[in-house]
Design a protein around this motif. Structure first.
Motif, PDB file in Angstrom:
ATOM      1  N   ALA A  42      -3.260   9.373  -5.567  1.00 52.40           N
ATOM      2  CA  ALA A  42      -4.241   9.545  -4.492  1.00 52.40           C
ATOM      3  C   ALA A  42      -5.544  10.140  -5.014  1.00 52.40           C
ATOM      4  O   ALA A  42      -6.639   9.650  -4.703  1.00 52.40           O
ATOM      5  CB  ALA A  42      -3.659  10.425  -3.387  1.00 52.40           C
ATOM      6  N   LEU A  43      -5.453  11.174  -5.824  1.00 50.03           N
ATOM      7  CA  LEU A  43      -6.658  11.776  -6.392  1.00 50.03           C
ATOM      8  C   LEU A  43      -7.389  10.815  -7.323  1.00 50.03           C
ATOM      9  O   LEU A  43      -8.617  10.709  -7.298  1.00 50.03           O
ATOM     10  CB  LEU A  43      -6.298  13.056  -7.147  1.00 50.03           C
ATOM     11  CG  LEU A  43      -5.952  14.251  -6.289  1.00 50.03           C
ATOM     12  CD1 LEU A  43      -5.459  15.405  -7.155  1.00 50.03           C
ATOM     13  CD2 LEU A  43      -7.146  14.680  -5.473  1.00 50.03           C
ATOM     14  N   SER A  44      -6.640  10.120  -8.138  1.00 49.26           N
ATOM     15  CA  SER A  44      -7.243   9.175  -9.073  1.00 49.26           C
ATOM     16  C   SER A  44      -7.954   8.046  -8.339  1.00 49.26           C
ATOM     17  O   SER A  44      -9.058   7.649  -8.718  1.00 49.26           O
ATOM     18  CB  SER A  44      -6.170   8.626 -10.000  1.00 49.26           C
ATOM     19  OG  SER A  44      -6.710   7.677 -10.871  1.00 49.26           O
ATOM     20  N   TYR A  45      -7.331   7.524  -7.291  1.00 44.15           N
ATOM     21  CA  TYR A  45      -7.937   6.430  -6.535  1.00 44.15           C
ATOM     22  C   TYR A  45      -9.203   6.888  -5.816  1.00 44.15           C
ATOM     23  O   TYR A  45     -10.194   6.176  -5.777  1.00 44.15           O
ATOM     24  CB  TYR A  45      -6.929   5.872  -5.533  1.00 44.15           C
ATOM     25  CG  TYR A  45      -7.421   4.676  -4.770  1.00 44.15           C
ATOM     26  CD1 TYR A  45      -7.632   3.463  -5.409  1.00 44.15           C
ATOM     27  CD2 TYR A  45      -7.685   4.752  -3.413  1.00 44.15           C
ATOM     28  CE1 TYR A  45      -8.088   2.363  -4.728  1.00 44.15           C
ATOM     29  CE2 TYR A  45      -8.138   3.654  -2.713  1.00 44.15           C
ATOM     30  CZ  TYR A  45      -8.339   2.458  -3.369  1.00 44.15           C
ATOM     31  OH  TYR A  45      -8.801   1.374  -2.673  1.00 44.15           O
ATOM     32  N   MET A  46      -9.179   8.099  -5.272  1.00 43.30           N
ATOM     33  CA  MET A  46     -10.362   8.605  -4.571  1.00 43.30           C
ATOM     34  C   MET A  46     -11.530   8.834  -5.520  1.00 43.30           C
ATOM     35  O   MET A  46     -12.681   8.603  -5.162  1.00 43.30           O
ATOM     36  CB  MET A  46     -10.037   9.915  -3.851  1.00 43.30           C
ATOM     37  CG  MET A  46      -9.211   9.735  -2.621  1.00 43.30           C
ATOM     38  SD  MET A  46      -8.913  11.218  -1.643  1.00 43.30           S
ATOM     39  CE  MET A  46      -9.306  12.569  -2.684  1.00 43.30           C
ATOM     40  N   LEU A  47     -11.245   9.272  -6.735  1.00 47.50           N
ATOM     41  CA  LEU A  47     -12.309   9.622  -7.673  1.00 47.50           C
ATOM     42  C   LEU A  47     -12.749   8.469  -8.569  1.00 47.50           C
ATOM     43  O   LEU A  47     -13.710   8.609  -9.318  1.00 47.50           O
ATOM     44  CB  LEU A  47     -11.851  10.798  -8.546  1.00 47.50           C
ATOM     45  CG  LEU A  47     -11.568  12.103  -7.799  1.00 47.50           C
ATOM     46  CD1 LEU A  47     -10.981  13.136  -8.749  1.00 47.50           C
ATOM     47  CD2 LEU A  47     -12.821  12.619  -7.132  1.00 47.50           C
ATOM     48  N   SER A  48     -12.077   7.321  -8.499  1.00 44.62           N
ATOM     49  CA  SER A  48     -12.361   6.242  -9.454  1.00 44.62           C
ATOM     50  C   SER A  48     -13.605   5.433  -9.126  1.00 44.62           C
ATOM     51  O   SER A  48     -14.107   4.716  -9.977  1.00 44.62           O
ATOM     52  CB  SER A  48     -11.159   5.302  -9.555  1.00 44.62           C
ATOM     53  OG  SER A  48     -10.948   4.662  -8.318  1.00 44.62           O
ATOM     54  N   GLY A  49     -14.098   5.508  -7.923  1.00 40.18           N
ATOM     55  CA  GLY A  49     -15.306   4.767  -7.572  1.00 40.18           C
ATOM     56  C   GLY A  49     -15.023   3.296  -7.309  1.00 40.18           C
ATOM     57  O   GLY A  49     -13.908   2.914  -6.982  1.00 40.18           O
ATOM     58  N   TYR A  50     -16.049   2.468  -7.481  1.00 36.82           N
ATOM     59  CA  TYR A  50     -15.929   1.040  -7.184  1.00 36.82           C
ATOM     60  C   TYR A  50     -16.077   0.164  -8.418  1.00 36.82           C
ATOM     61  O   TYR A  50     -16.473  -0.985  -8.325  1.00 36.82           O
ATOM     62  CB  TYR A  50     -16.972   0.641  -6.134  1.00 36.82           C
ATOM     63  CG  TYR A  50     -16.726   1.318  -4.813  1.00 36.82           C
ATOM     64  CD1 TYR A  50     -15.716   0.873  -3.978  1.00 36.82           C
ATOM     65  CD2 TYR A  50     -17.478   2.409  -4.422  1.00 36.82           C
ATOM     66  CE1 TYR A  50     -15.468   1.489  -2.769  1.00 36.82           C
ATOM     67  CE2 TYR A  50     -17.234   3.028  -3.215  1.00 36.82           C
ATOM     68  CZ  TYR A  50     -16.231   2.567  -2.401  1.00 36.82           C
ATOM     69  OH  TYR A  50     -15.982   3.186  -1.204  1.00 36.82           O
TER      70      TYR A  50
END
Length: 74
Positions: A42-50
């Protein structure tokens, strides 16, 4: 356990595929680490950008708001 969470989180951040990352994590490390894998993904997906690994991947909706953005990855 920390290395398992880190591996799955990095994979999620690079590919922007949280469901696939979780399935890989469950398959490799079992369901005992489920809550830690969920938090890491969840943290990785939120912080990964587009941007991501796959250039043909498109984002139609924003990750945080209910709006259309339609952008291709780099």
């Amino acid at each position: 356990l920390c290395a398992a969470v880190a591996m799955v989180s990095v994979f999620c951040g690079v590919t922007n595929c949280p469901i696939s990352s979780l399935i890989i994590g469950f398959e490799l490390f079992g369901f005992g680490a489920m809550k830690y894998l969920l938090i890491g993904v969840a943290l990785s997906y939120m912080l990964s950008g587009y941007s991501g690994l796959y250039s043909e991947q498109t984002f139609v909706f924003s990750k945080f708001k209910d709006i259309s953005i339609y952008s291709k990855t780099h």
